[in-house]
Write an enzyme that holds these catalytic residues in place. Structure first.
Site, PDB file in Angstrom:
ATOM      1  N   TYR A  78      -8.497  45.823 -15.241  1.00  0.00           N
ATOM      2  CA  TYR A  78      -9.557  44.854 -15.552  1.00  0.00           C
ATOM      3  C   TYR A  78      -9.510  44.443 -17.030  1.00  0.00           C
ATOM      4  O   TYR A  78      -9.627  43.265 -17.374  1.00  0.00           O
ATOM      5  CB  TYR A  78     -10.927  45.470 -15.220  1.00  0.00           C
ATOM      6  CG  TYR A  78     -12.074  44.621 -15.668  1.00  0.00           C
ATOM      7  CD1 TYR A  78     -12.440  43.489 -14.946  1.00  0.00           C
ATOM      8  CD2 TYR A  78     -12.768  44.915 -16.837  1.00  0.00           C
ATOM      9  CE1 TYR A  78     -13.481  42.678 -15.372  1.00  0.00           C
ATOM     10  CE2 TYR A  78     -13.810  44.117 -17.269  1.00  0.00           C
ATOM     11  CZ  TYR A  78     -14.164  43.003 -16.540  1.00  0.00           C
ATOM     12  OH  TYR A  78     -15.188  42.194 -16.960  1.00  0.00           O
ATOM     13  N   THR A 209     -21.736  32.149 -24.041  1.00  0.00           N
ATOM     14  CA  THR A 209     -20.399  31.915 -23.476  1.00  0.00           C
ATOM     15  C   THR A 209     -20.461  30.723 -22.530  1.00  0.00           C
ATOM     16  O   THR A 209     -21.280  30.701 -21.614  1.00  0.00           O
ATOM     17  CB  THR A 209     -19.928  33.169 -22.719  1.00  0.00           C
ATOM     18  OG1 THR A 209     -19.935  34.268 -23.628  1.00  0.00           O
ATOM     19  CG2 THR A 209     -18.538  32.976 -22.139  1.00  0.00           C
ATOM     20  N   ARG A 218      -8.539  36.630 -10.998  1.00  0.00           N
ATOM     21  CA  ARG A 218      -7.919  37.795 -11.662  1.00  0.00           C
ATOM     22  C   ARG A 218      -7.196  38.625 -10.601  1.00  0.00           C
ATOM     23  O   ARG A 218      -7.792  39.453  -9.919  1.00  0.00           O
ATOM     24  CB  ARG A 218      -8.993  38.621 -12.351  1.00  0.00           C
ATOM     25  CG  ARG A 218      -9.933  37.781 -13.190  1.00  0.00           C
ATOM     26  CD  ARG A 218      -9.998  38.196 -14.611  1.00  0.00           C
ATOM     27  NE  ARG A 218     -10.976  37.357 -15.281  1.00  0.00           N
ATOM     28  CZ  ARG A 218     -12.120  37.807 -15.770  1.00  0.00           C
ATOM     29  NH1 ARG A 218     -12.417  39.088 -15.682  1.00  0.00           N
ATOM     30  NH2 ARG A 218     -12.952  36.988 -16.375  1.00  0.00           N
ATOM     31  N   LYS A 271     -19.373  29.963 -27.434  1.00  0.00           N
ATOM     32  CA  LYS A 271     -18.052  30.598 -27.337  1.00  0.00           C
ATOM     33  C   LYS A 271     -17.292  30.017 -26.149  1.00  0.00           C
ATOM     34  O   LYS A 271     -17.804  30.037 -25.031  1.00  0.00           O
ATOM     35  CB  LYS A 271     -18.212  32.110 -27.145  1.00  0.00           C
ATOM     36  CG  LYS A 271     -16.914  32.837 -26.821  1.00  0.00           C
ATOM     37  CD  LYS A 271     -17.104  34.334 -26.751  1.00  0.00           C
ATOM     38  CE  LYS A 271     -15.806  35.068 -26.466  1.00  0.00           C
ATOM     39  NZ  LYS A 271     -15.385  35.016 -25.062  1.00  0.00           N
ATOM     40  N   HIS A 295     -11.219  32.734 -23.584  1.00  0.00           N
ATOM     41  CA  HIS A 295     -11.651  33.951 -22.887  1.00  0.00           C
ATOM     42  C   HIS A 295     -10.465  34.910 -22.690  1.00  0.00           C
ATOM     43  O   HIS A 295     -10.394  35.652 -21.706  1.00  0.00           O
ATOM     44  CB  HIS A 295     -12.285  33.574 -21.541  1.00  0.00           C
ATOM     45  CG  HIS A 295     -13.446  34.438 -21.127  1.00  0.00           C
ATOM     46  ND1 HIS A 295     -14.748  33.994 -21.122  1.00  0.00           N
ATOM     47  CD2 HIS A 295     -13.507  35.718 -20.692  1.00  0.00           C
ATOM     48  CE1 HIS A 295     -15.547  34.964 -20.688  1.00  0.00           C
ATOM     49  NE2 HIS A 295     -14.810  36.019 -20.426  1.00  0.00           N
ATOM     50  N   ASP A 326     -10.841  33.688 -31.289  1.00  0.00           N
ATOM     51  CA  ASP A 326     -10.327  34.898 -30.638  1.00  0.00           C
ATOM     52  C   ASP A 326      -9.170  34.529 -29.725  1.00  0.00           C
ATOM     53  O   ASP A 326      -8.953  33.374 -29.400  1.00  0.00           O
ATOM     54  CB  ASP A 326     -11.434  35.631 -29.870  1.00  0.00           C
ATOM     55  CG  ASP A 326     -11.822  34.940 -28.566  1.00  0.00           C
ATOM     56  OD1 ASP A 326     -10.962  34.748 -27.690  1.00  0.00           O
ATOM     57  OD2 ASP A 326     -13.014  34.598 -28.411  1.00  0.00           O
TER      58      ASP A 326
END
Ligand SMILES: Cc1cc2nc3c(=O)[nH]c(=O)nc-3n(C[C@H](O)[C@H](O)[C@H](O)COP(=O)(O)O)c2cc1C
Length: 399
Positions: A78, A209, A218, A271, A295, A326
């Site tokens: 994860y 976010t 995922r 973000k 992200h 980031d």
């Protein structure tokens, strides 16, 4: 679409299945807070690492393999993985290698100062801990351990909504400045409550976010049948369900940003900014700062690297509000390049959780200080004496 969900949107239904019908795993405290750091919580059925120690770091990239040996497989998958083909995740790191540093030799400098301020908060380095849900997957001290580590390194942490300890406990664990990240609940009452708690606790800003309002694919989590069994301490009783039944808003708009600002009176960051147009619009809507991010490649794969978009975003912002970036920052040189390209600070993700897994709060402190040591070395060798000194004049962008 696969059934995974946004970061650490826990599902009570799935947890109940995992625990034979019981509610989300309830932690028991197995070690009290003392000089060794915040309490360690034991979540039955999930064997989070518990070591609290200084760790040896050669470089941040090598930590991943070490952490894989101590984090349970589902939790590691994860943390480490991303969406789809994971192209964006790889591209985040690759983009930094396409820009090179041109040193200013014979500058006569004999020191470099890495300290800076972010929204008026003095920090020892232009490196902060980014938002990550579910620090408890990496270590039994969870978000509290990371908060203490960030404070020990003299820097700021962005604490997650989707947290395994309460936002109040995260705040208490370390005296460094903190922002509170919000996934906006559909229910305005719940939104208001959590925001007022964050304000009362002393958070300096709210980070909203904007890129995770629906789940992504995922595939590692699907393959591992992984659904976090740990509780969401900030929204007790809130499970999640999958895409479509989430308690969080899936239709975010500028009115939501205004609502958060009006309720708290705190500065608001957004973000997930990846375009100059959105950055410009954000300023019009009164945001206090932006975080350039995809992200970590965990949401929409095939979005560009955050660093690729930074130059045009920084031009659009023109210094009017702070920019955090980031995604893929693993070397001091990356920090230097991000600042030279117009960011005010970088936010570090996965390596923080790997450090937490390996050494608790001391591991987090070690990761941040190691990256800052590399950054300081880069400043010294490139001939920059302060954070303010770092500019595009140190970059070769056509390489
Ligand atoms: C385990 C994990 C959980 C995350 N949870 C969140 C979250 O709850 N909210 C959010 O905005 N970003 C979340 N992120 C994304 C990070 O804030 C950041 O954008 C990403 O990790 C990129 O940095 P990195 O390449 O240094 O990991 C998460 C990232 C990871 C690895």
């Amino acid at each position: 679409m696969a059934r995974n969900r946004r970061d650490f949107l826990t599902s009570s239904a799935v947890a109940a299945a995992l625990t034979g019908g019981a509610a989300l795993l309830k932690p028991s405290i197995v070690a009290a807070a003392d000089d060794s750091g915040p309490p360690l919580q034991h979540f039955p059925g999930y064997g989070a690492p518990t070591d609290v120690r200084a760790i040896e770091i050669i470089n941040l990239r090598e930590l991943e393999g070490q952490a894989q040996k101590v984090i349970p497989a589902g939790g590691f998958g994860y943390i480490a993985s991303a969406a789809g083909d994971e192209w964006t995740k790889r591209e985040n790191e690759a983009a930094y290698k396409r820009v090179t540093i041109v040193p200013h030799y014979l500058s006569g400098l004999d020191a470099a100062d890495t300290s800076t301020t972010l929204l008026g908060n003095h920090i020892s380095m232009p490196i902060v801990v980014t938002v990550m849900g579910g620090h408890g997957l990496a270590h039994a001290s969870a978000e509290a351990g990371s908060a203490r580590g960030a404070a020990a390194a003299g820097t700021l942490m962005i604490a997650p909504s989707q947290s395994n300890v309460t936002l109040e406990d995260t705040m208490k664990a370390g005296d460094g400045p903190k922002f509170f990240q919000l996934y906006i609940p559909k229910d305005r009452g719940m939104t208001r409550d959590v925001l007022l708690r964050a304000k009362t606790a002393g958070y300096k800003a709210v980070t909203i976010t904007i890129d995770a309002f629906v789940s992504s694919n995922r595939e590692t989590d699907v393959r591992n049948h992984f659904h976090s069994p740990l509780p969401n301490a900030n929204f007790p009783g809130v499970g999640g369900g999958g895409y479509g039944s989430s308690p969080f808003k899936e239709n975010l708009g500028w009115d939501d940003i205004a609502y958060v600002r009006d309720v708290t009176g705190l500065p608001v960051f957004i973000k997930g900014v990846l375009s100059p147009a959105l950055a410009t619009e954000a300023i019009k809507h009164g945001v206090a700062g932006i975080q350039v991010s995809n992200h970590g490649g965990r949401q929409l794969d095939d979005t560009p690297a955050s660093f690729t978009m930074l130059p045009r975003i920084a031009d659009a912002v023109g210094g009017r509000i702070p920019i955090i970036i980031d995604g893929g920052i693993r070397r001091g040189q990356d920090v230097f390049k991000a600042l030279a390209m117009g960011a005010n600070a970088v936010a570090l993700g996965r390596p923080v959780l790997f450090g937490l897994a390996l050494g608790g709060w001391m591991g987090v402190q070690g990761v941040l200080e190691h990256l800052n040591t590399e950054f300081k070395m880069t400043m010294r060798l490139a001939g920059a004496k302060s954070v303010a000194d770092i500019s595009k004049a140190y970059l070769n962008v056509s390489s």
